[in-house]
Write a protein that holds these residues in place. Structure first.
Motif, mmCIF file in Angstrom:
data_model
loop_
_atom_site.group_PDB
_atom_site.id
_atom_site.type_symbol
_atom_site.label_atom_id
_atom_site.label_comp_id
_atom_site.label_asym_id
_atom_site.label_seq_id
_atom_site.Cartn_x
_atom_site.Cartn_y
_atom_site.Cartn_z
ATOM 1 N N VAL A 1 42.538 48.686 49.260
ATOM 2 C CA VAL A 1 42.048 47.329 49.029
ATOM 3 C C VAL A 1 42.894 46.308 49.790
ATOM 4 C CG1 VAL A 1 41.763 45.547 47.273
ATOM 5 C CG2 VAL A 1 40.971 47.874 46.827
ATOM 6 N N GLU B 1 36.021 46.744 43.342
ATOM 7 C CA GLU B 1 36.017 46.909 44.803
ATOM 8 C C GLU B 1 34.603 47.135 45.322
ATOM 9 O OE1 GLU B 1 37.725 50.116 48.116
ATOM 10 O OE2 GLU B 1 38.304 50.297 45.996
ATOM 11 N N LEU C 1 37.471 42.033 45.863
ATOM 12 C CA LEU C 1 38.662 42.686 46.390
ATOM 13 C C LEU C 1 39.954 42.131 45.803
ATOM 14 C CD1 LEU C 1 37.711 43.125 50.167
ATOM 15 C CD2 LEU C 1 37.412 44.721 48.264
#
Length: 338
Positions: free
Chosen positions: A153, A113, A118
């Protein structure tokens, strides 16, 4: 380092050196101490030395309690100073190993991340949730960062809520919802000239800080002391006054499980098990000015080990090995219904 020492006043290299010296004196605690030392090296910007500490642990002839955690920390650290390919290889290895401990999953997912991977971070969080939380009625506290990280996320990716996100919302106790805390637009409000937007962001940050403080201030586990077979044999041979406390190793293991079940049924939270060693116990007795033969010292020793972060959560996660070290799963060993 004193617990109340402000972070900005910490001499990270000096603290790391102190922990490394302590690890040399107490090799049975080296894993815990050197992980802390490596963290201080990272905070000091000395990432190569931190990697060397992780490598020292991984090369040790003494089996590690959580080798996947050490590898995850190493991968995260490597990526921060340009060793992306090696970090990715380690991350792939951790995912393939599918550890039952949530911490390595969270560390590698957050590393992805942090480097704007992502989709890969979401996949990693999701794989952890499927492994650790499928058919689990009440998610263990240690798995919450998996759900919260996955929610964050997915919010950044603009993904619609699913069942795991709903569960994360349910478990989140802050006055500010996860949707608001994880809103990608928050970064823009920090640069706003609008006082109302800035004040709203300050309120959100305070709520988020409160959640972190709550997690950090959780009491260490109510821990029960476990002696492996060889350690218990050495203990009662050297200190026969403890035979009344430990008539046999089988009785000792049965007592641990029954005590923890009784505590759980009474509503006691945050239960754990600490594993003792004779040299460590003798050193503790000496520090207390008491004979190791004194059975009243045993619960104090257990509490001290737990306070040092050496307790493992009880009951183990579904499918994990039994705490007794038999090599069987907990469900097929001490976790089996009576």
């Amino acid at each position: 380092m004193r617990p109340d020492t402000p972070a900005e006043n910490v001499d990270h290299p000096a603290e790391a050196a102190r922990l490394e010296r302590t690890a040399d004196l107490y090799p049975e605690d080296a894993e815990h101490l050197l992980i802390q030392a490596a963290a201080h090296r990272e905070l000091a910007g000395d990432r190569p030395t931190a990697t060397a500490l992780y490598d020292r642990l991984l090369a040790s002839t003494t089996p590690l309690e959580n080798p996947h955690l050490v590898r995850a920390l190493k991968a995260s650290n490597l990526w921060e100073y340009g060793h992306e390919a090696e970090a990715r290889a380690i991350i792939d290895g951790i995912r393939a190993a599918a550890p039952r401990d949530p911490a390595p999953w969270v560390i590698v997912a957050e590393a992805l991340e942090a480097h704007d991977e992502l989709e890969a971070a979401q996949d990693t969080f999701t794989a952890a949730a499927l492994l650790l939380l499928t058919d689990v009625a009440e998610p263990p506290y240690a798995t919450r960062p998996v759900l919260f990280g996955r929610h964050r996320v997915r919010r950044m990716l603009g993904a619609p809520h699913d069942d795991w996100d709903a569960l994360a919302d349910t478990l989140h106790s802050s006055s500010v919802s996860l949707d608001e805390l994880h809103d990608p637009k928050r970064v823009w409000s920090l640069g706003s000239d609008n006082p109302a937007e800035l004040q709203a962001e300050i309120s959100r940050l305070r709520a988020e800080l409160g959640t972190y403080r709550e997690a950090l201030s959780r009491p260490f586990p109510v821990a029960v002391l476990h002696w492996p077979t060889t350690e218990l044999s050495e203990l009662v041979t050297a200190y026969p006054g403890l035979l009344a406390e430990y008539p046999s190793h089988d009785d000792h293991l049965a007592t641990i499980e029954s005590s923890l079940r009784e505590l759980a049924s009474s509503g006691t939270p945050n239960l754990g098990i600490v594993t003792g060693t004779v040299p460590s116990y003798e050193a503790f007795a000496a520090s207390e000015g008491t004979s190791p033969d004194d059975a009243t010292l045993l619960p104090q020793y257990a509490t001290t080990l737990a306070a040092r972060g050496l307790a493992v959560e009880w009951p183990p996660q579904r499918g994990s090995g039994c705490w007794c070290g038999s090599g069987q799963t907990y469900d097929g060993c001490h976790g089996a219904p009576n």
